[in-house]
Write a protein that holds these residues in place. Sequence first.
Motif, PDB file in Angstrom:
ATOM      1  N   ASP A  87     -67.257  16.798 -39.698  1.00 12.84           N
ATOM      2  CA  ASP A  87     -68.204  16.394 -38.663  1.00 12.84           C
ATOM      3  C   ASP A  87     -67.412  15.749 -37.525  1.00 12.84           C
ATOM      4  N   ARG A 114     -66.774  20.609 -36.733  1.00 12.56           N
ATOM      5  CA  ARG A 114     -68.125  21.098 -36.445  1.00 12.56           C
ATOM      6  C   ARG A 114     -68.989  19.992 -35.848  1.00 12.56           C
ATOM      7  N   ASP A 115     -70.074  20.402 -35.228  1.00 13.05           N
ATOM      8  CA  ASP A 115     -71.054  19.452 -34.723  1.00 13.05           C
ATOM      9  C   ASP A 115     -71.854  18.863 -35.884  1.00 13.05           C
ATOM     10  N   TYR A 117     -74.616  18.081 -38.514  1.00  9.74           N
ATOM     11  CA  TYR A 117     -75.548  18.960 -39.222  1.00  9.74           C
ATOM     12  C   TYR A 117     -75.008  20.393 -39.328  1.00  9.74           C
ATOM     13  N   GLU A 118     -74.215  20.865 -38.376  1.00  9.28           N
ATOM     14  CA  GLU A 118     -73.671  22.215 -38.467  1.00  9.28           C
ATOM     15  C   GLU A 118     -72.703  22.349 -39.638  1.00  9.28           C
ATOM     16  N   GLU A 121     -74.100  23.637 -42.869  1.00  7.63           N
ATOM     17  CA  GLU A 121     -74.449  25.055 -42.933  1.00  7.63           C
ATOM     18  C   GLU A 121     -73.264  25.935 -43.291  1.00  7.63           C
ATOM     19  N   THR A 122     -72.050  25.404 -43.235  1.00  9.22           N
ATOM     20  CA  THR A 122     -70.865  26.208 -43.562  1.00  9.22           C
ATOM     21  C   THR A 122     -70.503  26.159 -45.040  1.00  9.22           C
TER      22      THR A 122
END
Length: 615
Positions: A87, A114-115, A117-118, A121-122
């Motif tokens: 993050d 990553r941003d 919350y993104e 998702e990974t």
Amino acid sequence: MNSRPLLYGLGRGPARERIQIEHAPPSECARRLAEGEVDVGLLPVAAIAQLGLYALPVGCVSAKGRVESILLVGETPIDTWHTVSLDRSSRSSATLARLLLAARGKTDLRYEVRDPYEAAETVGIGRGALLIGDAALELQGRFPYRYDLGEMWNAWTGFPLVTALWAVREPTVDPVILADLQEAVEAGKGAFDQLALAHAVEMGEADPEPYRRYLSESLAFDLGRRERAGLAEYLRRANAAGLLPPEIHFASPMPNRALQRAGIEAILSRAAAGKRISIAESARLLDEAPLAELGAAADERRRQLHPDGHVTYIVERNVNYTNVCTTACRFCAFFRAPGKDGGYTLSWDEIGAKLEALKAAGGVQVLLQGGINPELRLPYYEELVRFIKGHGLRLNGFSPEEIHCLAELEGTSVEAILVRLKDAGLDSVPGGGAEVLVDRVRSRIARKKATSAEWLEVMRIAHRLGMRASATLMYGVGETSFERALHLSKLRDLQDETGGFTAFICWPYQDGGLKLRGDQEGAGEYLRMLAVSRLTLDNFENLQASWPTMGPTVGQAALHFGANDFGQVMFEENVVSAAGSVFSMNSAGIERHIRDAGFVPVRRNGLYGRLEDAA
């Protein structure tokens, strides 16, 4: 959620009349404080260390053990991971994750930023993610494997984990601010029930008890002896891994005038000896140091690097091959928009005549810069480079802005453009277009230009390809002293990384009646900026006097304020002169001014190698 106890009291009582609170992710808080948009910030400790800011000794966010809001999560066990998404909103948590994973023997992991919350998702087979703050509290139930970093840190070191501190840009702080923040800590510790209930309502949940336990049992907000020891251990281990500086300095209440002067003298003494000073200390020298003492320190540093009393200069020529440009910088009177009257692109015959005149005067280098002309593509630039190199001259050409925009126009990478230009014969890259490497300033004066990170990346790639470059600063466009110091720090950091800069040049914005009104800076401000640059840029060997913008007399003074180079013979200049007067001088004039200032003039080449002692 974890910052609310520190903020609760600031919205109540006398502090409410003095303090405006703004909310942002941790990384954004760090940017706003570093760039002077706010006065105090609650920041990740890694950001404070990396930016050279000063922590305040009042309150903190720390975890006694299990923290719940800093988690590594995955679909598979941690030992199966090959990639981890971090993050981007907290440098401290990302650094902590790297340390803890390395301690488990995971030294070959691939990290992706990553941003918020993104990152969640990974997550997949062999892929983990770092979740922090509210995202960790909300999403942790989705993943079968969860690793609490506070718990891991405590098991590894035995210390609490300090994640955030209040910070400021300066080494001293108003005692009233310290009192407000300390009172806010005490108020927040007595309001866990109210804060938990408010957060539960915001999240649409009926039970506030998990949030109350989180605040009261998982976290601590006093910066005590154990917390300071944990902070020191975190920085020590991160520094050993090459991730962070070794310590954070704490600000103190504003001293009396005598102590304040003693602090300036201590900074000057360290800097004059070649020891590194922080961004905040550089800004403090700009604001507070007496000019004579500042000049003496910079002159002492120059003598250490150039003890023989020689001052160099070069016979080169500026060739502005086109003035057609699409960036429309608010400070530039040189450019013409495509299709407008007065736009030009020089013919080969016109360029050739300038090159022959340069060679006849004993010139050795061409400085080639122009506008961002969308009609000119990569084959033109390659042909232009070969044409100039065919005249037997060294070529210092194309600012990072030109290279960056050419890469976008061609739909390829900056590296591909630089490789093609280097193969054609380009020797080095000038430092034009830097202005102030702070995006708050750049977005105001040149919003279409490359960002500060993009400018630095062009230079980084050029250095990696073996091309040298100069670095510049055009000040006086509404930036703060801290932003000037931040600009210098960014150049210094890249020089630490690559060693590719040959020299630094600064000059004030030339206001020729343009719509951008700058801070018209005089000789004193120029000499102050130059001296602070010499003391801050401890890894730059050469600083150039900007006599073309300031005049020969100020240029002579600059040689006693840190400069060791007198720049170039001025055949012509079109960019700066379009916005204000520019002085002109031939070789004989340059050598006379250098001698009259008490130095020995020496001609040089584009890499600052000496060609001959002047007669």
